[in-house]
Design a protein around this motif. Structure first.
Motif, PDB file in Angstrom:
ATOM      1  N   ILE A  54       0.844  -1.205   0.000  1.00  0.00           N
ATOM      2  CA  ILE A  54       0.000   0.000   0.000  1.00  0.00           C
ATOM      3  C   ILE A  54       0.878   1.254   0.000  1.00  0.00           C
ATOM      4  CG2 ILE A  54      -1.701   1.337   1.312  1.00  0.00           C
ATOM      5  CD1 ILE A  54      -2.710  -1.346   2.425  1.00  0.00           C
ATOM      6  N   VAL A  55       0.524   2.204  -0.859  1.00  0.00           N
ATOM      7  CA  VAL A  55       1.143   3.535  -0.845  1.00  0.00           C
ATOM      8  C   VAL A  55       0.001   4.504  -0.658  1.00  0.00           C
ATOM      9  CG1 VAL A  55       2.397   5.263  -2.171  1.00  0.00           C
ATOM     10  CG2 VAL A  55       3.053   2.867  -2.346  1.00  0.00           C
ATOM     11  N   TRP A  56       0.058   5.308   0.396  1.00  0.00           N
ATOM     12  CA  TRP A  56      -1.037   6.160   0.821  1.00  0.00           C
ATOM     13  C   TRP A  56      -2.274   5.281   0.982  1.00  0.00           C
ATOM     14  CZ3 TRP A  56       1.661   8.624  -3.503  1.00  0.00           C
ATOM     15  CH2 TRP A  56       2.605   9.546  -3.054  1.00  0.00           C
ATOM     16  N   GLU A  57      -3.284   5.524   0.201  1.00  0.00           N
ATOM     17  CA  GLU A  57      -4.506   4.715   0.278  1.00  0.00           C
ATOM     18  C   GLU A  57      -4.597   3.727  -0.874  1.00  0.00           C
ATOM     19  OE1 GLU A  57      -6.668   5.108   2.877  1.00  0.00           O
ATOM     20  OE2 GLU A  57      -5.248   6.599   3.651  1.00  0.00           O
ATOM     21  N   PHE A  58      -3.588   3.694  -1.724  1.00  0.00           N
ATOM     22  CA  PHE A  58      -3.656   2.920  -2.962  1.00  0.00           C
ATOM     23  C   PHE A  58      -2.899   1.609  -2.852  1.00  0.00           C
ATOM     24  CE2 PHE A  58      -3.597   7.484  -4.065  1.00  0.00           C
ATOM     25  CZ  PHE A  58      -4.862   7.597  -4.610  1.00  0.00           C
ATOM     26  N   ILE A  60      -0.450  -1.029  -4.298  1.00  0.00           N
ATOM     27  CA  ILE A  60       0.658  -0.914  -5.239  1.00  0.00           C
ATOM     28  C   ILE A  60       0.382  -1.836  -6.420  1.00  0.00           C
ATOM     29  CG2 ILE A  60       3.134  -1.306  -5.587  1.00  0.00           C
ATOM     30  CD1 ILE A  60       3.521  -0.649  -2.594  1.00  0.00           C
ATOM     31  N   SER A  61       0.425  -1.239  -7.601  1.00  0.00           N
ATOM     32  CA  SER A  61       0.196  -1.994  -8.827  1.00  0.00           C
ATOM     33  C   SER A  61       1.086  -1.420  -9.919  1.00  0.00           C
ATOM     34  CB  SER A  61      -1.272  -1.884  -9.254  1.00  0.00           C
ATOM     35  OG  SER A  61      -1.559  -0.546  -9.632  1.00  0.00           O
ATOM     36  N   GLN A  62       1.144  -2.123 -11.014  1.00  0.00           N
ATOM     37  CA  GLN A  62       1.918  -1.637 -12.148  1.00  0.00           C
ATOM     38  C   GLN A  62       1.340  -0.306 -12.647  1.00  0.00           C
ATOM     39  OE1 GLN A  62       3.968  -4.178 -15.200  1.00  0.00           O
ATOM     40  NE2 GLN A  62       2.115  -3.630 -16.344  1.00  0.00           N
ATOM     41  N   THR A  63       0.023  -0.191 -12.624  1.00  0.00           N
ATOM     42  CA  THR A  63      -0.634   1.046 -13.063  1.00  0.00           C
ATOM     43  C   THR A  63      -0.255   2.213 -12.159  1.00  0.00           C
ATOM     44  OG1 THR A  63      -2.482  -0.242 -13.918  1.00  0.00           O
ATOM     45  CG2 THR A  63      -2.877   2.107 -13.541  1.00  0.00           C
ATOM     46  N   LEU A  64      -0.269   1.996 -10.850  1.00  0.00           N
ATOM     47  CA  LEU A  64       0.086   3.056  -9.908  1.00  0.00           C
ATOM     48  C   LEU A  64       1.534   3.496 -10.104  1.00  0.00           C
ATOM     49  CD1 LEU A  64      -0.797   4.771  -7.423  1.00  0.00           C
ATOM     50  CD2 LEU A  64       0.231   2.974  -6.013  1.00  0.00           C
ATOM     51  N   LEU A  65       2.442   2.541 -10.196  1.00  0.00           N
ATOM     52  CA  LEU A  65       3.851   2.883 -10.361  1.00  0.00           C
ATOM     53  C   LEU A  65       4.114   3.549 -11.710  1.00  0.00           C
ATOM     54  CD1 LEU A  65       5.609  -0.174  -8.670  1.00  0.00           C
ATOM     55  CD2 LEU A  65       4.966   2.042  -7.694  1.00  0.00           C
TER      56      LEU A  65
END
Length: 161
Positions: A54-58, A60-65
């Motif tokens: 988790i990063v912040w409220e999200f 972690i995924s390839q889309t987020l990165l």
């Protein structure tokens, strides 16, 4: 004993091209973004959240990165564009991109409990963005060049008179 006063040399203040000022400012902004994120790893719980995905409220995924990389790519690309674009396109691009970056920078402090840390980081980022906007907005303009007649044209003009 009498001393003779030696003339002091003055420091030279060479003119720095606007393109170099803009590239330096975008580089500074990039470092601020990166180091605020890196230093934030020391905030209690951040590394534990990252390790749990988790990063912040999200999540972690390839889309987020990829989104994070795209956001960081903006100042990185602006370093190159500031040095290579033609003047008019350079000015307009810097004005538009820096204007869009202002709310993005401000967004980073929204909802944060560590307001001194993030507030200081955002304040520094906004100062750099203001410099970018100022450099681009006040880009020196040159007066149109006067067209001087060639020696043949001058001779013809004199002969006609």
């Amino acid at each position: 004993m009498m001393r003779t006063r030696q003339p002091t040399a003055t420091l030279e203040d060479p003119r720095i091209p606007v393109q170099a000022k803009l590239a330096a400012a975008w580089t500074s902004l990039m470092f601020l973004y990166a180091y605020v994120d890196i230093i934030a790893f020391f905030k209690p719980g951040v590394v534990d959240d990252i390790l749990s995905g988790i990063v912040w409220e999200f999540n972690i995924s390839q889309t987020l990165l990829t989104a994070f990389l795209a956001l960081m790519a903006i100042p990185i690309v602006m370093v190159v564009l500031s040095m290579t674009l033609p003047v008019r396109a350079n000015r307009i691009t810097n004005l538009i991109v820096a204007s869009v970056q202002v709310p993005y920078a401000a967004f980073n402090v929204v909802g944060e409990s560590w307001t001194y840390f993030y507030g200081f980081g955002v304040a520094l980022e906004l100062v750099v963005l203001a410099l970018i906007l100022r450099y681009a907005w006040t880009w020196p303009r040159s007066a149109p060049l006067a067209i001087m007649p060639t020696s043949r044209e001058a001779d013809r003009t004199q002969q006609q008179a």
